[in-house]
Enzyme design. Structure first.
Site, mmCIF file in Angstrom:
data_model
loop_
_atom_site.group_PDB
_atom_site.id
_atom_site.type_symbol
_atom_site.label_atom_id
_atom_site.label_comp_id
_atom_site.label_asym_id
_atom_site.label_seq_id
_atom_site.Cartn_x
_atom_site.Cartn_y
_atom_site.Cartn_z
ATOM 1 N N SER A 15 46.568 34.936 39.467
ATOM 2 C CA SER A 15 45.698 35.601 40.441
ATOM 3 C C SER A 15 44.231 35.245 40.232
ATOM 4 O O SER A 15 43.358 35.736 40.947
ATOM 5 C CB SER A 15 45.881 37.123 40.370
ATOM 6 N N ASN A 102 47.746 47.042 33.152
ATOM 7 C CA ASN A 102 48.093 47.888 34.295
ATOM 8 C C ASN A 102 47.027 48.947 34.574
ATOM 9 O O ASN A 102 46.637 49.153 35.726
ATOM 10 C CB ASN A 102 49.452 48.558 34.068
ATOM 11 N N HIS A 148 39.225 52.486 83.532
ATOM 12 C CA HIS A 148 40.024 51.340 83.993
ATOM 13 C C HIS A 148 39.130 50.149 84.357
ATOM 14 O O HIS A 148 39.516 49.322 85.189
ATOM 15 C CB HIS A 148 40.883 51.705 85.216
ATOM 16 N N LYS A 275 24.254 27.532 80.069
ATOM 17 C CA LYS A 275 25.073 28.563 79.423
ATOM 18 C C LYS A 275 24.452 29.152 78.165
ATOM 19 O O LYS A 275 23.791 28.471 77.396
ATOM 20 C CB LYS A 275 26.453 27.997 79.069
ATOM 21 N N ASN A 277 26.185 31.633 75.364
ATOM 22 C CA ASN A 277 27.433 32.316 75.033
ATOM 23 C C ASN A 277 27.222 33.422 73.996
ATOM 24 O O ASN A 277 26.596 33.170 72.969
ATOM 25 C CB ASN A 277 28.446 31.309 74.494
ATOM 26 N N GLU A 282 31.640 38.202 70.808
ATOM 27 C CA GLU A 282 33.048 37.814 70.925
ATOM 28 C C GLU A 282 33.762 37.937 69.584
ATOM 29 O O GLU A 282 34.911 38.367 69.494
ATOM 30 C CB GLU A 282 33.157 36.369 71.431
ATOM 31 N N TYR A 309 53.974 50.155 37.833
ATOM 32 C CA TYR A 309 53.400 48.873 38.223
ATOM 33 C C TYR A 309 54.497 47.861 38.554
ATOM 34 O O TYR A 309 55.502 47.757 37.851
ATOM 35 C CB TYR A 309 52.506 48.310 37.100
ATOM 36 N N GLN A 314 49.726 43.044 42.829
ATOM 37 C CA GLN A 314 48.685 42.016 42.712
ATOM 38 C C GLN A 314 48.204 41.570 44.100
ATOM 39 O O GLN A 314 47.101 41.061 44.263
ATOM 40 C CB GLN A 314 49.243 40.826 41.925
ATOM 41 N N LYS A 317 44.679 42.569 46.222
ATOM 42 C CA LYS A 317 43.320 42.014 46.132
ATOM 43 C C LYS A 317 42.878 41.230 47.350
ATOM 44 O O LYS A 317 41.824 41.499 47.925
ATOM 45 C CB LYS A 317 43.200 41.158 44.868
HETATM 46 N N1 ARG Z 1 46.872 40.175 37.719
HETATM 47 C C1 ARG Z 1 47.575 41.403 37.662
HETATM 48 C C2 ARG Z 1 47.357 42.153 38.980
HETATM 49 O O1 ARG Z 1 46.489 41.809 39.668
HETATM 50 C C3 ARG Z 1 47.091 42.240 36.528
HETATM 51 C C4 ARG Z 1 48.093 43.227 36.021
HETATM 52 C C5 ARG Z 1 49.200 42.537 35.323
HETATM 53 N N2 ARG Z 1 50.106 43.460 34.743
HETATM 54 C C6 ARG Z 1 51.305 43.095 34.387
HETATM 55 N N3 ARG Z 1 52.078 43.996 33.874
HETATM 56 N N4 ARG Z 1 51.751 41.859 34.502
HETATM 57 O O2 ARG Z 1 48.069 43.067 39.310
#
Ligand code: ARG
Length: 457
Positions: A15, A102, A148, A275, A277, A282, A309, A314, A317
């Site tokens: 991630s 977590n 309308h 023109k 725009n 928009e 968890y 993940q 994000k």
């Molecule tokens: N990159 C993970 C997330 O965004 C962090 C938490 C990872 N925890 C785990 N038990 N693998 O959720």
């Protein structure tokens, strides 16, 4: 371990490509965590100092965009811990005592969301303020009100603009509620069941600006309600802006000609020199569904997810980050565009001068003289048809024609109803378009603005 993982697994699982944005929060919470570990006698003061020193270096590297990620870094938490260990040696290995990724990631996300919501409160209030000022400057400019997208009843432009003010004020309140949802600190929940040390969670909460501690460790690591809350507030706010954008697109067309957006907020055509725009308007219109989609996707991620968890989480994000970026962009664009827009009084007044907009007033005139509203509606319908068929305005109907339509229709009263502005000022009720009520509304909007700004929900 890392070497046996398939490349595609890593692409799917890592991630870092997006969660690097959490780095400042991750560093800040690690500083607080190290402070707490030492204060609780879990690590030595010397280890704490070494950790703080290393974290200060990391903070600076992050701020100056000099932080180097390495191949083995799966996510931002592991990258920072790796770097702290490079800098602090053995002390670095003690940073992750009494915590898990977590509760760590939940804490980073709560901090990120709290700041984003705080900015959104400020930005929605700023836009609401621009709208109130604009409404005040155009308070008594006549324009047609629509249902309308058909001309329905005339209103004042100030009234129409204040409608958006109230939407933005509600948005600000929604974002305040999001801030509220980020109050409890998740850190200290450990992986899910708590940790084997007598940690001081209140101390960390105070250090990081949390005003409560999550009461249930299982809930703490499973909870992403505050993300859903931000996305919901952002989706509603962006939906408001999309309606504003849509109106500005229509209004700036040659056909309406009600307003002109400033050059800074429009583009020309590459081949048609005449023109201009309204691109920004928009895009206000088009960005909302993107945030709504993030909200919907995030509900999809969380629904049916067993506690606690799961890696699914993940996915929170990218949905959140893109929504925050998109919302901030459209709020800033709406603010900039409305600060520089010009309205065309004559065009608005011409469109509002359409006498057929007084139809409701004529019906009410009959009602006041004893006719049931449904019958009055029918009589006025007949008059409108008569006028349209003979190519005349309502005021050009003769007294004889009026009396023939209904003996209750008193010609002098009828012609007075069609005189300039009469059918706007006939709206006396609170919240309506009549100027007395409208001035009150403006005052109420200003005090609501102060109320929301002061943070009282
Ligand atoms: N990159 C993970 C997330 O965004 C962090 C938490 C990872 N925890 C785990 N038990 N693998 O959720």
């Amino acid at each position: 371990m890392a070497s046996v993982q398939a490349d595609v697994f890593r692409s799917l699982n890592d991630s870092l490509a997006f969660d690097w944005r959490l780095a400042p929060y991750d560093v800040e919470q690690s500083v607080a965590h190290a402070t707490m570990l030492a204060a609780s006698g879990i690590i030595s003061d010397a280890d704490r100092d070494a950790l703080h020193e290393a974290l200060a270096v990391v903070a600076e590297e992050v701020r100056e965009q000099r932080f180097v990620f390495t191949d083995g870094d799966e996510d931002v938490h592991m990258a920072i811990e790796r770097r702290v260990t490079e800098l602090a040696g053995e002390a670095g290995g003690r940073l992750h005592t009494a915590r898990s990724r977590n509760d760590q990631v939940a804490t980073d996300m709560a901090m990120f969301t709290r700041e984003a919501a705080t900015r959104a409160v400020a930005a929605t209030i700023e836009l609401a303020e621009v709208l109130v000022d604009l409404a005040e400057r155009h308070l008594d400019w006549e324009m047609p009100g629509y249902t309308h997208l058909q001309r329905a009843q005339p209103v004042y432009l100030g009234h129409h603009l204040l409608a958006y003010t109230w939407m933005l004020l509600r948005d600000a309140e929604r974002f305040r509620a999001v801030m509220h949802a980020t109050r409890p600190l998740p850190l200290g929940a450990g992986a899910l069941a708590g940790v084997n040390f007598a940690t001081d969670r209140e101390l960390i909460a105070a250090e990081l600006g949390f005003t409560a501690v999550a009461e249930n460790s299982i809930d703490a690591v499973s909870n992403r309600d505050f993300v859903l809350d931000y996305l919901a507030a952002a989706a509603t706010c962006a939906t408001h802006l999309s309606r504003l954008g849509a109106e500005l697109v229509l209004w700036s067309s040659e056909e309406f000609g009600f307003c002109e957006v400033a050059d800074a907020w429009a583009s020309g055509s590459s081949i048609m020199p005449q023109k201009k725009n309204p691109d920004a308007a928009e895009l206000l219109r088009a960005k909302a569904p993107r945030i709504v989609a993030h909200l919907s996707a995030m509900h999809g991620v969380m629904h049916g997810l067993p506690l606690t968890y799961n890696k699914d989480m993940q996915e929170d994000k990218e949905h959140l980050f893109d929504s925050v970026d998109t919302l901030e962009l459209v709020l800033a664009a709406a603010t900039g565009m409305l600060t520089t827009i010009t309205f065309k009084r004559d065009r608005l007044a011409d469109a509002a001068g359409d006498e057929f907009l007084a139809a409701t007033d004529i019906a009410d005139h009959l009602v006041k003289r004893g006719m049931p509203f449904r019958s009055a509606h029918h009589v006025v319908g007949t008059l409108v048809r008569q006028a349209v068929n003979s190519g005349r305005k309502l005021s050009e109907l003769t007294p004889q024609e009026l009396s023939a339509a209904s003996p209750l229709l008193e010609p002098d009263g009828f012609y007075a109803l069609l005189s300039d502005g009469a059918w706007l000022e006939s709206k006396l009720s609170r919240g309506g378009t009549g100027l007395v009520a409208l001035r009150d509304q403006l005052m109420h909007a200003r005090s609501a603005l102060e109320h929301v700004r002061s943070g009282r929900l």
